[in-house]
Design an enzyme around this catalytic site. Structure first.
Site, PDB file in Angstrom:
ATOM      1  CD  GLU A 131      32.791  74.263  26.039  1.00  0.00           C
ATOM      2  OE1 GLU A 131      33.550  73.419  25.540  1.00  0.00           O
ATOM      3  OE2 GLU A 131      33.168  75.162  26.821  1.00  0.00           O
ATOM      4  NE  ARG A 154      36.611  62.599  19.253  1.00  0.00           N
ATOM      5  CZ  ARG A 154      36.593  63.485  20.248  1.00  0.00           C
ATOM      6  NH1 ARG A 154      37.308  63.267  21.335  1.00  0.00           N
ATOM      7  NH2 ARG A 154      35.877  64.567  20.167  1.00  0.00           N
ATOM      8  CE  LYS A 164      33.272  71.897  19.722  1.00  0.00           C
ATOM      9  NZ  LYS A 164      32.671  72.119  21.055  1.00  0.00           N
TER      10      LYS A 164
END
Length: 568
Positions: free
Chosen positions: A37, A263, A273
């Site tokens: 994104e 992850r 983020k």
RNA sequence: UGCCCGGUGGUGUAGCGGUAGCACGUCAGCCUUUGGAGCUGUAAGCCCUGGUUCGAGCCCAGGCCGGGCAGCCA
């Protein structure tokens, strides 16, 4: 082909792909995608996904990996990020060829698919408020309730949805939802939202749309449109897979396989983020590319090479249990790469003047130095030598502890590539008592650094000349967080408690060998005996050299000292 | 307390019913004109309890522990 053939074992994802190839499930195709994104900078965690997706594709003839921007939420996305993301992926060494896509390219198709769902009686326009929807959704342990709007007619749904698109309603007035099962134990199946009204311009489609698709709807169908074979994502989407499959099956379109993996987590840093943004906004770091940041731009500025990061991702592996990898492994991968490839130079971080009393004033000579003992093809260079030099402050002790092989009164050491010198005197600052100058005599017969009589000299010191060396600023970096697993949240709004107060030390008085005067930003050197240093790509200028320490060399002496301090 | 996923040395990862391996890290030694690099060696592991089997890290059952999920975020 698969890494099985090369002797190492395949991870579970590569095994699945190998099996799908064997059974010809996708006609021999391997198509993956990296779907960021565009709302932030890429970090080392993304690197794992990039290496996996592009790596898997590259391992098979004809395999491709798409770069697709998941730009379905114009309120938080920005073109600034699509540029930096592309730059980072390219820098890492991967190529999407002409397969650059945007979910927003599919808005028209996705809209048609949504209408199709409505016509099949599998989607409806809900007019509950966001709060009501939340309320109706139930909880983890209790089923939800059907919305009163759930049984609207096809015609009404279609009409409403078209008017949503036309911009007739303000934000939040209606949403389009899938009609699945409000009692499903999987929350994702409790009539998930497909479209929401957002009357804001989109960074790529401008004012064309007033409604935007949600991730679950857009993502799987984008995969389908692109004929992706294996859609690799992280574990938190595992619960979404039934929904991913539901859309594809309900619409009877091409069906990729979603596979989830864990992850990456790293010690001594944070990798989300949100948390990274917090560090930037609180001024804990200088920006997204601060060399202490785990962002790819930060790592690049720190001196990490793409090859070292790829190697790291390789060694970390791919599996389903979530884990925390030690930062030491990342550092190891960098050292391993740089040891092989970085030219050696001499640089003195904390200069201490050394005068060779019996070396003629005004005399100079040059010595040949090896650029990289690991790689003779990198050749040699000439470095100047003279009577007045600088050595490292740490390399002299007036009162040396045991096992200190360096310079001390009466002790002999080797000046790398030059001569053997013996300390004969020191000059101290009258006020502080600090040693400000060391005096030595040299053995003229030891030219090059070897004793003519074969006597053993253990210590070898790096040095530069007072006259020819070049001034530089050096920034010494350490872990951003002092704890391996930093305190999860920084909700208070200020500085995280575990932030390492010593993560940056700036040294202004450094001296490096003359050849470094024209070093270009981004080039990486080993300062012998100290570590790897990169010319800072933001602040270094001709005449104002700035180096960042990427990683130190293994420091055995530091360990000995540590052991001497804490016996036991 | 509903559903889903996962538990192999300190860390990460192999092992697919047949001697538990590799890497990082640790410690020790060798070597060394970088106390670098390299080399050799050391210690350290299958969450628990049952079951199936000649044989279980792997299969089964039950526990325990960890993670994820209740955005009109991705």
């Amino acid at each position: 082909m698969t890494s099985v053939d090369s002797g190492t074992s395949a991870d579970f994802i590569r095994s699945v792909i190998a099996e799908d190839l064997r059974t010809d499930k996708y006609g021999g195709r391997v198509v993956t995608r990296f779907p960021p994104e565009p709302n932030g900078y890429l970090h080392i965690g993304h690197a794992k996904s990039i290496c996996l997706n592009f790596g898997v594709a590259a391992e098979h003839p004809g395999g491709v990996c798409h770069l697709r921007f998941d730009d379905t939420n114009p309120t938080r996305e920005d073109m600034e990020f699509v540029d930096s993301i592309q730059e980072d992926v390219r820098w890492l060494g991967f190529d999407w060829q002409d397969h650059l896509y945007y979910a927003s390219d599919y808005f028209e198709q996705l809209y048609a698919l949504a209408e199709q769902l409505i016509r099949s009686g599998l989607a409806y326009v809900d007019s509950l408020t966001a709060e009501e929807i939340r309320d109706f959704r139930g909880t983890l342990t209790e089923p939800g309730r059907n919305s009163p709007y759930r049984e609207r007619s096809l015609e009404e749904n279609l009409d409403l949805f078209q008017r949503m698109r036309a911009g007739e309603f303000e934000d939040g007035r209606h949403v389009l939802r899938a009609k699945i099962d409000m009692a499903s134990p999987n929350m994702n199946l409790r009539d998930p939202t497909l479209y929401r009204i957002r009357r804001v311009p989109h960074q790529r489609t401008g004012d064309a749309w007033r409604i935007y698709p949600m991730y679950d709807f857009a993502h799987g169908l984008s995969d389908s449109i692109e004929k992706v074979t294996h859609s690799l994502c992280t574990l938190e989407f595992e619960d979404h897979r039934p929904l991913y499959d539901w859309f594809l099956d309900s619409l009877e379109v091409y069906h990729p396989q979603q596979i989830e993996f864990a992850r990456l987590n790293l010690t001594h840093t944070v990798l989300s983020k949100r948390k990274l943004r917090h560090l930037v906004e609180q001024g804990c770091v200088s920006g997204w590319d601060d060399p202490r940041m785990p962002t790819l731009s930060g790592l690049r500025r720190r001196g990490y090479t793409p090859r070292s990061i790829r190697k790291f991702c390789d060694r970390v592996g791919v599996a389903k249990r979530d884990t925390v990898v030690e930062m030491a492994l990342l550092e190891h991968c960098l050292r391993e790469d740089l040891n092989q490839h970085a030219p050696r130079v001499m640089g003195v971080l904390r200069p201490l003047k050394l005068i060779i009393d019996n070396y003629p004033e005004g005399q100079t000579e040059e010595f040949e130095a090896v650029n990289n003992p690991e790689d003779p093809s990198m050749g040699t260079r000439l470095i100047p030598f003279s009577r007045a030099l600088y050595i490292e402050e740490d390399d002299f002790r007036e009162d040396p502890p045991s096992k200190f092989y360096r310079l001390a009164p009466g002790k002999e050491v080797r000046l790398r590539y030059a001569y053997l010198v013996t300390c004969v005197a020191v000059v101290k600052d009258e006020q502080t008592g600090d040693v400000v100058e060391v005096h030595c005599t040299y053995d003229p017969d030891s030219r090059g650094g070897t004793a003519p009589d074969g006597r053993r000299v253990r210590g070898t010191l790096h040095w530069v000349t007072e006259a020819d060396s070049v001034a530089a600023e050096v920034r010494l970096y350490d872990h951003l967080f002092s704890q391996p697993n930093p305190d999860e949240d920084t909700d208070g709004g200020d500085v995280p408690a575990d932030l390492n107060p010593n993560s940056l030390e700036i040294l202004q008085q450094c001296r490096v060998e003359p050849g470094l005067g024209e070093a270009t930003p981004g080039s990486i050197y080993q300062f012998e005996r100290q570590g790897y240093f990169v010319v800072d790509n933001a602040d270094s200028k001709p005449g104002g050299l700035v180096f960042n320490r990427a990683v130190s060399l293994r420091d055995t002496w530091a360990k000995i000292q540590q052991a001497q301090k804490n016996p036991a």
